[in-house]
Design a protein around this motif. Structure first.
Motif, mmCIF file in Angstrom:
data_model
loop_
_atom_site.group_PDB
_atom_site.id
_atom_site.type_symbol
_atom_site.label_atom_id
_atom_site.label_comp_id
_atom_site.label_asym_id
_atom_site.label_seq_id
_atom_site.Cartn_x
_atom_site.Cartn_y
_atom_site.Cartn_z
ATOM 1 N N ASP A 47 0.827 -1.201 0.000
ATOM 2 C CA ASP A 47 0.000 0.000 0.000
ATOM 3 C C ASP A 47 0.871 1.265 0.000
ATOM 4 O O ASP A 47 1.662 1.474 0.919
ATOM 5 C CB ASP A 47 -0.905 -0.014 1.235
ATOM 6 C CG ASP A 47 -1.763 1.223 1.282
ATOM 7 O OD1 ASP A 47 -2.490 1.457 0.298
ATOM 8 O OD2 ASP A 47 -1.683 1.978 2.272
ATOM 9 N N TYR A 49 0.234 4.505 0.424
ATOM 10 C CA TYR A 49 0.027 5.444 1.533
ATOM 11 C C TYR A 49 0.786 4.981 2.783
ATOM 12 O O TYR A 49 1.501 5.752 3.429
ATOM 13 C CB TYR A 49 -1.474 5.568 1.846
ATOM 14 C CG TYR A 49 -1.762 6.463 3.021
ATOM 15 C CD1 TYR A 49 -2.003 7.814 2.840
ATOM 16 C CD2 TYR A 49 -1.775 5.943 4.318
ATOM 17 C CE1 TYR A 49 -2.249 8.648 3.931
ATOM 18 C CE2 TYR A 49 -2.014 6.763 5.408
ATOM 19 C CZ TYR A 49 -2.250 8.108 5.208
ATOM 20 O OH TYR A 49 -2.483 8.923 6.294
ATOM 21 N N THR A 50 0.651 3.684 3.070
ATOM 22 C CA THR A 50 1.316 3.119 4.248
ATOM 23 C C THR A 50 2.831 3.184 4.107
ATOM 24 O O THR A 50 3.540 3.509 5.065
ATOM 25 C CB THR A 50 0.865 1.652 4.445
ATOM 26 O OG1 THR A 50 -0.563 1.631 4.499
ATOM 27 C CG2 THR A 50 1.433 1.057 5.707
ATOM 28 N N GLU A 86 -0.837 8.221 -9.482
ATOM 29 C CA GLU A 86 -1.786 8.053 -8.373
ATOM 30 C C GLU A 86 -1.072 7.439 -7.169
ATOM 31 O O GLU A 86 -1.290 7.830 -6.018
ATOM 32 C CB GLU A 86 -2.939 7.118 -8.798
ATOM 33 C CG GLU A 86 -4.053 7.805 -9.537
ATOM 34 C CD GLU A 86 -4.607 9.018 -8.776
ATOM 35 O OE1 GLU A 86 -4.970 8.852 -7.596
ATOM 36 O OE2 GLU A 86 -4.632 10.113 -9.350
ATOM 37 N N GLU A 87 -0.215 6.469 -7.473
ATOM 38 C CA GLU A 87 0.546 5.788 -6.427
ATOM 39 C C GLU A 87 1.496 6.785 -5.738
ATOM 40 O O GLU A 87 1.627 6.796 -4.514
ATOM 41 C CB GLU A 87 1.338 4.641 -7.071
ATOM 42 C CG GLU A 87 1.988 3.704 -6.093
ATOM 43 C CD GLU A 87 2.838 2.643 -6.810
ATOM 44 O OE1 GLU A 87 2.591 2.373 -8.000
ATOM 45 O OE2 GLU A 87 3.761 2.115 -6.166
ATOM 46 N N GLU A 90 -0.259 9.024 -3.335
ATOM 47 C CA GLU A 90 -0.568 8.328 -2.082
ATOM 48 C C GLU A 90 0.667 8.213 -1.174
ATOM 49 O O GLU A 90 0.576 8.360 0.044
ATOM 50 C CB GLU A 90 -1.129 6.936 -2.376
ATOM 51 C CG GLU A 90 -2.590 6.940 -2.782
ATOM 52 C CD GLU A 90 -3.483 7.500 -1.671
ATOM 53 O OE1 GLU A 90 -3.731 6.780 -0.694
ATOM 54 O OE2 GLU A 90 -3.903 8.662 -1.776
ATOM 55 N N ARG A 93 1.157 11.597 0.319
ATOM 56 C CA ARG A 93 0.105 11.909 1.280
ATOM 57 C C ARG A 93 0.364 11.169 2.605
ATOM 58 O O ARG A 93 0.242 11.742 3.685
ATOM 59 C CB ARG A 93 -1.266 11.507 0.706
ATOM 60 C CG ARG A 93 -2.462 12.003 1.514
ATOM 61 C CD ARG A 93 -3.756 11.780 0.742
ATOM 62 N NE ARG A 93 -4.131 10.367 0.652
ATOM 63 C CZ ARG A 93 -4.850 9.713 1.574
ATOM 64 N NH1 ARG A 93 -5.271 10.345 2.646
ATOM 65 N NH2 ARG A 93 -5.151 8.432 1.425
ATOM 66 N N GLY A 94 0.734 9.893 2.496
ATOM 67 C CA GLY A 94 1.030 9.116 3.708
ATOM 68 C C GLY A 94 2.187 9.725 4.494
ATOM 69 O O GLY A 94 2.138 9.847 5.719
#
Ligand code: CO
Ligand code: CO
Ligand code: CO
Length: 312
Positions: A47, A49-50, A86-87, A90, A93-94
């Protein structure tokens, strides 16, 4: 290799790269010094974000390990030409949200094109020059405490092999996402002699640096070390990260004694806990105030080798 880098005396450099410490410290005024560190790595979870959030927690950790307070950060990014934007959004953002949790302002960053994704941060913190916690201050008679469980390396390897259980991965992720902020703030209330964080060189690797830097022997009781759920099983099943083998080869001749959990003591950690050396009498108090912290050993006069593993 580091010995070949030329260096020039500078009275404001309070911690440089001579002592294999977690971060550099530069004195600005008698009351304020900068704590500076940089860390980035390839994705360890699927993931994005993680991954971004873990990269931030991991980069912040070296500031906490010095007893500092992070204030600002710059991101460092390697990104493939055809990467999914998009990845990337994320990941960023994370990272940003984890930095915000730490009250650390992200000021910008730098990216380069590369075939493999890499992400992390350069972090700047502040500290009073008299309150720096180095990895060279451990003293005989100290207890050695650790604030997180061990095993993120073997669990990440089991995840890549597709053999890790979801619940075990979740527990490892939870641990990696946990900031060392509270551990740092709590330890600063006690007479801590030395501190470092457990990351890529594993528990023994970082304890070894502390022991050598402090001129002591560190005795570790492997039965006292807590492991993340599943870690012991995955290691037995052979989910051994390449870094673990390197760590063992590198440090093995600095270690006496044996232990059945010996593999995991070399497991490279991402965003691992703080390893704290403080007087035995203070250890119980710290554990009461911060129950995630637990005792894994003690510090003695030098016995020749830097690390001694107790019992079987
Ligand atoms: Co460190
Ligand atoms: Co670092
Ligand atoms: Co630039």
């Amino acid at each position: 290799m580091l010995a070949r880098i030329p260096r020039w005396a500078n009275e404001n450099v309070l911690v440089g790269f001579d002592t294999a410490d977690d971060a550099g410290v530069y004195k600005l005024t008698p009351e304020c010094a900068l704590v500076q560190t940089v860390d980035f790595f390839t994705p360890i979870v699927d993931d994005p974000y993680t991954f971004g959030a873990i990269a931030a927690a991991n980069a912040l950790s070296d500031v906490y390990a010095m007893g500092g307070r992070p204030v600002s950060a710059l991101s460092t990014l390697a990104w493939p030409a055809k990467g999914d934007l998009e990845e990337l959004a994320e990941i960023l953002r994370g990272g940003a949200e984890k930095m915000h949790e730490a009250d650390c302002a992200v000021l910008g960053g730098h990216s380069v094109q590369d075939s493999e994704i890499k992400f992390g941060y350069a972090v700047t913190g502040v500290i009073h020059p008299d309150r720096i916690k180095t990895n060279t201050g451990a003293r005989p008679g100290d207890a050695l405490m650790l604030t997180k469980r061990i095993g993120t390396g073997v669990i990440a390897t089991a995840l890549k092999r597709g053999t890790a259980k979801d619940a075990d991965v979740e527990a490892a992720v939870e641990s990696m996402l946990t900031l060392n902020r509270k551990a740092c703030e709590t330890m600063l209330e006690y007479d801590v002699h030395g501190c470092t964080d457990v990351t890529g060189f594993g528990l023994i690797g970082h304890a070894r640096e502390m022991a050598i830097g402090s001129g002591v022997t560190i005795e570790i009781d492997p039965r006292a070390v807590r492991f993340l759920p599943g870690a012991v099983d995955y290691a037995r099943q052979g989910a051994i990260p390449g870094g673990l083998k390197n760590n063992r080869e590198f440090a093995a001749n600095c270690v006496t004694g044996e232990s059945e959990f010996d593999d995991l003591l070399y497991d490279p950690q991402t965003s691992g806990g703080l390893l704290i050396s403080l007087p035995e009498a203070e250890a119980g108090k710290l554990e009461q105030r911060f129950p995630a912290a637990y005792c894994i050993g003690r510090v003695t006069e030098s016995q020749g080798k830097p690390i001694r593993l107790l019992g079987r």
